[in-house]
Design a protein around this motif. Structure first.
Motif, PDB file in Angstrom:
ATOM      1  N   ALA A   1       8.857   2.459  16.445  1.00  0.00           N
ATOM      2  CA  ALA A   1       8.817   3.920  16.414  1.00  0.00           C
ATOM      3  C   ALA A   1       7.432   4.306  15.941  1.00  0.00           C
ATOM      4  O   ALA A   1       6.864   3.661  15.067  1.00  0.00           O
ATOM      5  N   VAL A   2       6.882   5.364  16.548  1.00  0.00           N
ATOM      6  CA  VAL A   2       5.463   5.659  16.381  1.00  0.00           C
ATOM      7  C   VAL A   2       5.275   7.128  16.001  1.00  0.00           C
ATOM      8  O   VAL A   2       5.973   7.985  16.545  1.00  0.00           O
ATOM      9  N   PRO A   3       4.350   7.437  15.091  1.00  0.00           N
ATOM     10  CA  PRO A   3       4.117   8.839  14.749  1.00  0.00           C
ATOM     11  C   PRO A   3       3.299   9.561  15.814  1.00  0.00           C
ATOM     12  O   PRO A   3       2.326   9.015  16.344  1.00  0.00           O
TER      13      PRO A   3
ATOM     14  N   PHE B   1       0.279  11.258  21.202  1.00  0.00           N
ATOM     15  CA  PHE B   1       0.083   9.996  20.485  1.00  0.00           C
ATOM     16  C   PHE B   1      -1.343   9.552  20.758  1.00  0.00           C
ATOM     17  O   PHE B   1      -1.623   8.905  21.755  1.00  0.00           O
TER      18      PHE B   1
ATOM     19  N   TYR C   1       4.109  16.242  12.494  1.00  0.00           N
ATOM     20  CA  TYR C   1       4.140  14.869  12.984  1.00  0.00           C
ATOM     21  C   TYR C   1       5.584  14.392  12.922  1.00  0.00           C
ATOM     22  O   TYR C   1       6.302  14.659  11.958  1.00  0.00           O
TER      23      TYR C   1
ATOM     24  N   ILE D   1       8.277  10.914  13.923  1.00  0.00           N
ATOM     25  CA  ILE D   1       8.339   9.473  14.227  1.00  0.00           C
ATOM     26  C   ILE D   1       9.257   9.333  15.439  1.00  0.00           C
ATOM     27  O   ILE D   1      10.404   9.795  15.400  1.00  0.00           O
ATOM     28  N   VAL D   2       8.744   8.708  16.501  1.00  0.00           N
ATOM     29  CA  VAL D   2       9.451   8.714  17.791  1.00  0.00           C
ATOM     30  C   VAL D   2       9.908   7.321  18.195  1.00  0.00           C
ATOM     31  O   VAL D   2       9.115   6.367  18.199  1.00  0.00           O
TER      32      VAL D   2
END
Lengths: 97, 365, 351
Positions: free
Chosen positions: A4-6, A24, A44, A46-47
């Motif tokens: 998971a990415v911010p 991103f 922001y 988290i995805v």
């Protein structure tokens, strides 16, 4: 679990899945904010697999980074041990011209 | 990238590592329970930072690795049906079932597609109303809310050609299984930060008071992991056993309330077999009414899965021990010789998050 | 006799779609000649094609010839920054350049799927022609086949290329030596990410365009300026990591690469983070690695940076004197690990 990415919310559609454009680092992807109803443009998140699973707490992040800095410079030559010795290679990389 | 690069900072990493080294005064064995953390540890060479007395073992934290063989066989059966489009995450495609993998089915003509999100699979179903779209729903608690939301959306849309092969597993029961095993040597856990982002960490408080083992909820960047290890080491050295949250920028004690709500609406908890470990009670999910119409197992006639064995018969694969943290991949006799990513004997060598594959790809000299 | 001239054909010929490739286009008859004339020859126009012979014939002075071939099957056919046509030209031109050769002539073999829109074919062919002109090469001979609908992905292209290696130039893995600097010509991963960005199931929007480009200009400049280039390798499928592993294995040397020095743009970085990909393994189509002795590294970089395609050229590593042919990476944290071969294909992951 794991990947998971911010990313930063750029715009939000008013549809059932609360689809948003999230940036991103240079690309934008469509992400559902259905699980983070209080996320706003500029926040922001988290995805994970196309869904935001949390709103990133920027104050907490800043605190974490400040904590790391407070630990000191962490000298690599510290006598308590080596940190990842490279195999023997005496060549230095050319300085950038 | 913001909120990523700062947590890969060399100075911060070295500072934390030095402090870890300073605090460790005797041998400790700790476990990280997430494939993403395994990946980060080997990708960033974090083993260089552990003092000799600190042993960090890897747990069953890769949902791809622990997905039971029966489910993979069922996915393969579904993908082979001419009317089915099987949508899957990329990492599942190479995991071996009892006879072949999803890549093999694709090669034989099955329509297998890689998707990034369950919403992509919904779009495929809408674009192909004449086909049956089945999602191989793999993942931990982190991924379940995404599928739950997709199921609710499918019902809202009246989508009749979309279903799930549910393979979700839950982490805390697995941690408990490891802690309760008589041979357990794990003295502390780094808990999976994204699982906890969804479910919070109230559940761990019971584990901690029952087993007197510290648990630190930890993120996935190398600096997160180093800080998580430091917090764990401090607790161990000070004789404390508490739940601590390292990943404060994403995790709250109660987790994501909306995510938990939608999962409870769509799924119910059931026992699940973990590949390499065996059946763990209350560790899997299944669709509950009124959403059972989306269950692929009810929609398609599938040959009954063969029960129970944990690896290929006669294989020397010891993935069970690896997943329980009782064997480090490089210590397995087949590692790197008879078992490689090109010729895997078991799941942890196939998935790039599996402990064996991670060690193999990123091995230090 | 009635003057009524009206009559009906009782056996009308069925109309054929005029806008699509038909099996007959591959049949060797009039329709194929028409296709060659109207689409290929018109776009690739040159004296060799005008010979209209089985092959192209040209006189060369005694010298060293470089010869290469590659096939192109990319899906989708069009992507940000390029298409299968320009890729087919750049890829073969670049392979010749990596041998130290000046690329001269290309062949182009097409396998077309029945039903492909002629407009699509025309677009691809015009793109090839433009790429060839920009690279200074000519497409001098070719072939066309048509396969049944469902037996091809629209278009497959094979290009083979011939070039001349200037006297005194010897570029190849055998010349790599311990101490050589490893240079890369620019930022990595753009092509692979650009193609992914338009693929169903993995799509996203952003500034990532393929880096597909001809490299013979910058390579020619390096050689003409007398840089002692030991080896060149274009970075294609499998990315920088694969190219370095291949060379380490062939040349039986070790290498050490610094992660922090490897240029990756924000868009590629973001896409890789989201999909769980490692930029070091993502495909490029307009980037190369160069191995030069330490004393030539600064000058090589200066020359490379004068070219748009290599504006961000930078030194990323060194050839070491270790025994095992292995590529090591010094991570951005100062630790070390092996930068291994790719196993199979790099797939987007969730873990």
């Amino acid at each position: 679990m794991c990947l998971a990415v911010p990313g930063q919310v750029q715009s939000i559609h008013d549809d059932q899945l609360r689809t948003a454009k999230v940036a991103f680092g240079g690309i934008t992807k469509e992400v559902s904010l259905a699980l983070v109803p209080d996320a706003r443009v500029g926040d922001y998140v988290i995805v994970h697999v196309g869904f935001a699973i949390s709103k990133l707490d920027e104050a907490a992040a800043r605190q974490s980074l400040a904590d790391f800095a407070a630990l000191g410079t962490g000298d690599v030559d510290d006598s308590s041990g080596e940190v990842g010795e490279p195999p023997s290679s005496s060549q230095e990389l050319t300085a950038e011209s | 990238m913001k909120y990523v690069s700062e947590f890969r900072d060399e100075k911060a990493a070295v500072g934390l590592a030095t402090e870890i080294r300073r605090r460790v005064s005797r041998p400790w064995t700790i476990m990280e329970v997430c494939g993403g953390q395994t990946h980060a540890i080997v990708r960033f060479g974090l083993e260089a930072f552990w003092p000799p007395d600190l042993e960090v073992v890897h747990g069953p934290g890769c949902p791809v690795c622990v997905t039971p063989i029966e489910l993979i066989d069922q996915a393969i059966q579904l993908a082979a049906r001419p009317e089915v489009i099987l949508c899957s995450f990329g990492d599942m495609l190479r995991v071996p079932g009892s006879r072949g993998d999803l890549f093999g089915v694709k090669a034989a003509g099955g329509d297998v597609r890689i998707v990034y999100s369950p919403l992509d699979a919904l779009a495929v179903a809408q674009a192909h109303p004449d086909r049956e779209v089945v999602c191989f729903a793999v993942g931990f608690e982190t991924t379940a809310p995404a599928y739950a939301t997709a199921v609710v959306q499918a019902k809202r849309l009246g989508l009749a050609n979309w279903s799930l092969l549910v393979a979700h597993v839950l982490v805390p029961p697995a941690m408990e299984a490891i802690l309760s095993a008589p041979e357990n040597r794990v003295q502390g856990f780094l808990a999976a930060g994204h699982v906890c982002t969804v479910v919070g960490f109230e559940e761990y408080e019971d584990l901690v008071s029952q087993y007197r083992v510290p648990i630190v909820v930890t993120g996935f960047e190398p600096v997160d992991i180093l800080e998580g290890v430091l917090l764990l080491v401090r607790q161990l050295e000070e004789g404390r056993a508490e739940v601590e949250n390292q990943y404060t920028r994403s995790v709250r004690r109660q987790g994501n309330v909306e995510a938990r709500r939608v999962v409870q609406e769509v799924f119910e908890v059931v026992p699940r077999t973990w590949r390499g470990i065996g059946e763990i009670p209350r560790s899997g999910l299944r669709l509950r009414p009124p959403y059972t119409e989306f269950d692929a197992l009810l929609r398609f006639p599938l040959k009954s899965p063969h029960c129970g064995f944990l690896g290929q018969p006669g294989s020397e694969c010891q993935s069970g021990l690896v997943l329980q943290g009782r064997l480090k991949p490089p210590d397995c006799p087949a590692f790197g010789t008879r078992c490689t990513p090109e010729n895997p004997l078991g799941a942890p060598m196939v998935s790039s998050e599996g402990a064996c594959a991670a060690y193999y790809r990123y091995r230090r000299t | 006799m009635s003057d009524d001239r009206s009559f009906e054909l009782h056996c009308p010929l069925p109309g054929q779609p005029k806008d699509r490739v038909l099996l007959a286009h591959g049949g060797g008859g009039r329709l194929m000649q028409e296709l060659i004339r109207e689409v290929f020859a018109r776009a690739f126009e040159n004296p060799f094609l005008a010979q209209a012979h089985d092959g192209a014939v040209a006189a060369v002075e005694g010298g060293t010839i470089a010869f290469t071939t590659d096939s192109y099957v990319v899906q989708p056919l069009f992507f940000p920054g390029g298409d299968i046509g320009s890729l087919a030209v750049h890829g073969t031109v670049n392979d010749l350049a990596m041998c130290g050769a000046k690329p001269l002539w290309l062949s182009a073999g097409f396998i077309l799927e029945e039903g492909l829109l002629l407009e699509t074919l025309d677009r691809v062919v015009k793109s090839m022609a433009a790429a060839a002109r920009a690279a200074g090469v000519q497409i001098v001979t070719g072939d066309t086949k048509v396969v049944d609908r469902g037996k091809g992905d629209g278009i497959f292209i094979n290009t083979a290329g011939v070039g001349l290696v200037p006297p005194g130039v010897a570029v190849g893995p055998g010349r790599i030596r311990s101490g050589d600097r490893v240079l890369v010509s620019g930022d990595l991963g753009a092509h692979g990410i650009a193609v992914l960005s338009v693929r169903e199931g993995l799509a996203f929007a952003g500034e990532v365009a393929s880096d597909s480009a001809p490299l013979n200009g910058v390579v020619g400049d390096l050689l003409e300026q007398g840089v002692d280039v030991h080896c060149l390798r274009d970075l294609t499928r499998g990315g920088l990591a694969s190219a370095l592993n291949e060379l380490a294995s062939t040349a039986k040397v070790g290498m050490m690469v610094e992660e922090a020095r490897i240029p990756v743009h924000d868009g590629v970085r973001g896409a890789c983070e989201v999909l769980g990909l490692d930029p070091l393994y993502v495909a490029n189509e307009g980037r190369f690695a160069a191995f030069v002795p330490a004393r030539d590294a600064g000058r090589a970089l200066e020359i490379m940076r004068r070219h748009v395609v290599a504006g961000e050229a930078t030194e990323v590593g060194v050839v070491t004197d270790q025994d095992t042919p292995e590529v090591l990476l010094r991570t951005q944290l100062g630790t070390h690990r092996v930068l291994d071969w790719l196993s199979g294909e790099q797939l987007p992951r969730i873990c």
